[in-house]
Design a protein around this motif. Sequence first.
Motif, PDB file in Angstrom:
ATOM      1  N   VAL A  39      -2.670  -4.587   6.221  1.00 23.22           N
ATOM      2  CA  VAL A  39      -2.968  -3.372   5.459  1.00 23.22           C
ATOM      3  C   VAL A  39      -1.659  -2.611   5.336  1.00 23.22           C
ATOM      4  O   VAL A  39      -1.060  -2.240   6.346  1.00 23.22           O
ATOM      5  CB  VAL A  39      -4.037  -2.508   6.150  1.00 23.22           C
ATOM      6  CG1 VAL A  39      -4.376  -1.296   5.288  1.00 23.22           C
ATOM      7  CG2 VAL A  39      -5.291  -3.327   6.434  1.00 23.22           C
ATOM      8  N   ALA A  40      -1.198  -2.384   4.097  1.00 21.79           N
ATOM      9  CA  ALA A  40       0.170  -1.907   3.935  1.00 21.79           C
ATOM     10  C   ALA A  40       0.320  -0.924   2.790  1.00 21.79           C
ATOM     11  O   ALA A  40      -0.474  -0.920   1.842  1.00 21.79           O
ATOM     12  CB  ALA A  40       1.104  -3.104   3.692  1.00 21.79           C
ATOM     13  N   THR A  41       1.357  -0.097   2.904  1.00 24.08           N
ATOM     14  CA  THR A  41       1.836   0.667   1.752  1.00 24.08           C
ATOM     15  C   THR A  41       2.874  -0.196   1.027  1.00 24.08           C
ATOM     16  O   THR A  41       3.573  -0.998   1.662  1.00 24.08           O
ATOM     17  CB  THR A  41       2.455   1.997   2.189  1.00 24.08           C
ATOM     18  OG1 THR A  41       3.491   1.748   3.154  1.00 24.08           O
ATOM     19  CG2 THR A  41       1.411   2.903   2.802  1.00 24.08           C
ATOM     20  N   PRO A  42       3.008  -0.035  -0.290  1.00 23.29           N
ATOM     21  CA  PRO A  42       3.837  -0.968  -1.057  1.00 23.29           C
ATOM     22  C   PRO A  42       5.311  -0.972  -0.676  1.00 23.29           C
ATOM     23  O   PRO A  42       5.936  -2.047  -0.631  1.00 23.29           O
ATOM     24  CB  PRO A  42       3.641  -0.504  -2.503  1.00 23.29           C
ATOM     25  CG  PRO A  42       2.330   0.217  -2.508  1.00 23.29           C
ATOM     26  CD  PRO A  42       2.246   0.872  -1.167  1.00 23.29           C
TER      27      PRO A  42
ATOM     28  N   GLY B  81       3.936   6.397  -8.629  1.00 17.07           N
ATOM     29  CA  GLY B  81       5.002   5.569  -9.177  1.00 17.07           C
ATOM     30  C   GLY B  81       5.141   4.201  -8.543  1.00 17.07           C
ATOM     31  O   GLY B  81       6.192   3.556  -8.654  1.00 17.07           O
ATOM     32  N   PHE B  82       4.084   3.715  -7.889  1.00 19.10           N
ATOM     33  CA  PHE B  82       4.144   2.446  -7.179  1.00 19.10           C
ATOM     34  C   PHE B  82       3.843   1.219  -8.050  1.00 19.10           C
ATOM     35  O   PHE B  82       3.941   0.091  -7.566  1.00 19.10           O
ATOM     36  CB  PHE B  82       3.165   2.436  -5.995  1.00 19.10           C
ATOM     37  CG  PHE B  82       3.645   3.177  -4.796  1.00 19.10           C
ATOM     38  CD1 PHE B  82       4.961   3.097  -4.384  1.00 19.10           C
ATOM     39  CD2 PHE B  82       2.770   3.960  -4.050  1.00 19.10           C
ATOM     40  CE1 PHE B  82       5.409   3.780  -3.269  1.00 19.10           C
ATOM     41  CE2 PHE B  82       3.205   4.651  -2.920  1.00 19.10           C
ATOM     42  CZ  PHE B  82       4.525   4.552  -2.536  1.00 19.10           C
TER      43      PHE B  82
ATOM     44  N   ALA C 219     -10.634   5.316  -8.720  1.00 19.61           N
ATOM     45  CA  ALA C 219     -11.512   6.346  -9.270  1.00 19.61           C
ATOM     46  C   ALA C 219     -11.431   6.381 -10.788  1.00 19.61           C
ATOM     47  O   ALA C 219     -12.402   6.695 -11.472  1.00 19.61           O
ATOM     48  CB  ALA C 219     -11.162   7.711  -8.695  1.00 19.61           C
ATOM     49  N   THR C 220     -10.245   6.065 -11.340  1.00 21.95           N
ATOM     50  CA  THR C 220     -10.046   6.051 -12.792  1.00 21.95           C
ATOM     51  C   THR C 220      -9.224   4.828 -13.165  1.00 21.95           C
ATOM     52  O   THR C 220      -8.625   4.162 -12.313  1.00 21.95           O
ATOM     53  CB  THR C 220      -9.305   7.318 -13.261  1.00 21.95           C
ATOM     54  OG1 THR C 220      -8.005   7.349 -12.650  1.00 21.95           O
ATOM     55  CG2 THR C 220     -10.067   8.578 -12.882  1.00 21.95           C
ATOM     56  N   LEU C 221      -9.173   4.545 -14.456  1.00 22.00           N
ATOM     57  CA  LEU C 221      -8.437   3.372 -14.943  1.00 22.00           C
ATOM     58  C   LEU C 221      -7.273   3.766 -15.838  1.00 22.00           C
ATOM     59  O   LEU C 221      -6.802   2.962 -16.643  1.00 22.00           O
ATOM     60  CB  LEU C 221      -9.387   2.439 -15.713  1.00 22.00           C
ATOM     61  CG  LEU C 221     -10.573   1.889 -14.926  1.00 22.00           C
ATOM     62  CD1 LEU C 221     -11.390   0.946 -15.792  1.00 22.00           C
ATOM     63  CD2 LEU C 221     -10.089   1.163 -13.681  1.00 22.00           C
ATOM     64  N   ASP C 222      -6.787   4.997 -15.684  1.00 21.95           N
ATOM     65  CA  ASP C 222      -5.683   5.428 -16.528  1.00 21.95           C
ATOM     66  C   ASP C 222      -4.357   5.190 -15.820  1.00 21.95           C
ATOM     67  O   ASP C 222      -4.291   4.575 -14.754  1.00 21.95           O
ATOM     68  CB  ASP C 222      -5.843   6.905 -16.906  1.00 21.95           C
ATOM     69  CG  ASP C 222      -6.057   7.804 -15.696  1.00 21.95           C
ATOM     70  OD1 ASP C 222      -6.006   7.286 -14.559  1.00 21.95           O
ATOM     71  OD2 ASP C 222      -6.280   9.008 -15.884  1.00 21.95           O
ATOM     72  N   ASN C 223      -3.289   5.677 -16.427  1.00 24.21           N
ATOM     73  CA  ASN C 223      -1.938   5.598 -15.854  1.00 24.21           C
ATOM     74  C   ASN C 223      -1.507   4.176 -15.500  1.00 24.21           C
ATOM     75  O   ASN C 223      -0.797   3.955 -14.517  1.00 24.21           O
ATOM     76  CB  ASN C 223      -1.808   6.482 -14.614  1.00 24.21           C
ATOM     77  CG  ASN C 223      -1.882   7.959 -14.940  1.00 24.21           C
ATOM     78  OD1 ASN C 223      -1.731   8.339 -16.098  1.00 24.21           O
ATOM     79  ND2 ASN C 223      -2.105   8.785 -13.945  1.00 24.21           N
TER      80      ASN C 223
END
Length: 472
Positions: free
Chosen positions: A145-148, A180-181, A203-207
């Motif tokens: 389990v990691a942060t990028p 910004g990942f 939660a959303t599919l934007d960005n």
Amino acid sequence: MNIITRKPLLIMNTHSFSSLGVPATIVAALTRAGIDSPFPIQIDTLPDTLAGKDVLGRGKTGSGKTLAFSIPLVARLSGELSGGSRRASRPLGLVLAPTRELATQITNAMRPLAEAVNLRVTTIFGGVSQTRQVQALREGVDIVVATPGRLEDLMGQGLLHLDAVEMTVLDEADHMADLGFLPVVTRILNATPNTGQRLLFSATLDNGVNKLVDRFLHNEVMHAVDEANSPVTHMTHHVFDTPSAESKKELLYALASGTGRRILFMRTKHHAKKLAKALTQAGIPAVDLHGNLSQPARDRNLAAFSDGSAKVLVATDVAARGVHVDNVDLVIHVDPPMEHKAYLHRSGRTARAGAEGDVITLCLPTQKSDLSTLLRKAGITVAPISVTSRSPEVLALVGEVAPYVKPMPAEHQHHGGAHRGKGTSTGANAQRNRARRGGTSQTARGRSTQTSRTTRTGGGRPNTDTRRSQQR
């Protein structure tokens, strides 16, 4: 893409984890943790995830997404995807999360399930030495389990390889995009086998999240529990108009003085630290959480908030997705956020897992127009009211007032720490030991609206005319 949309409150939950296909060993581990029945997002997604399908899960915060992906990850890696003997630096499962707090929360939720089927889980994130993380990888782990950022760093050093990954999970993908990942996430996913199962929760599919879906998920099934930006049904929103900075301060101190847990959101790190210190000096133990804290300080402050030695957490938006503590009675937007998604993410720290909660936004005259626009975009309908610290609407939300806690002398205080005690100092060492234990109280506290009035002196707290139900 197959899309299945549900409204959870319309579902009569007659399902059990066993009926959804969860192995008996994992069901037993869930039962030991006090989890007996699945949430709607788990009911919807588990049949597909356990069958090996790629799944796009969309649900609001607190909907049960962590177990929705942890259960199939552990179940499949311990069964048909066991992959033979455990290998050093080559995990079979990978979970990416945007913040170190969320990565830690996921690991804590997943580890009892993994241990029940003899799988090893480790957490990798930045801000701390990589030595222990590298040692865990060399000894062999099944799930990372990691942060990028830290994950890619270890890959670049040749200390971690993703060519054996059979299942990949992206949690809070939209927040990773906000931070910004996405370029890093794309490179990480490219390093995993294209044939592996992939689960994406957002939660959303934007960005740009939809670009990840199009590129890395195959014949995915989308499960949407309620609308993308819907507020939690058991959450009550309040907007309190206050005419000046001084009246806002009195109102804030009153709202922070109750016995239940409450999270106060600020826009800047400096103001979060300053407010936590001021509240503590006023006899309301508070801790802060923001990007300037070291990892040990973050852990210590979250432990204090979880075990109840500090009832107030003052946070910036870094904590909006990373704090998963039950029984948070109030979320207070001391500084209204800049955009509506941040409002929803902050607010989601209360009313979790079907519990009730209140969200308060403090509004100065110059903020009215921007706040009205923000709430409209968030889908929140609430009539602002003008209040003071003594208004009935405020006293009802304060509930029972906590006893005054004498702050420790400044030279004994930890950075962002809180003192627990009743009028006497227990010392810095005791505080450190409490934080290390990090026990979490899940006891719900009822609200009392019976409040009489007096004026408290001492402790440096602004006069809120709110009587404390327990005296020193």
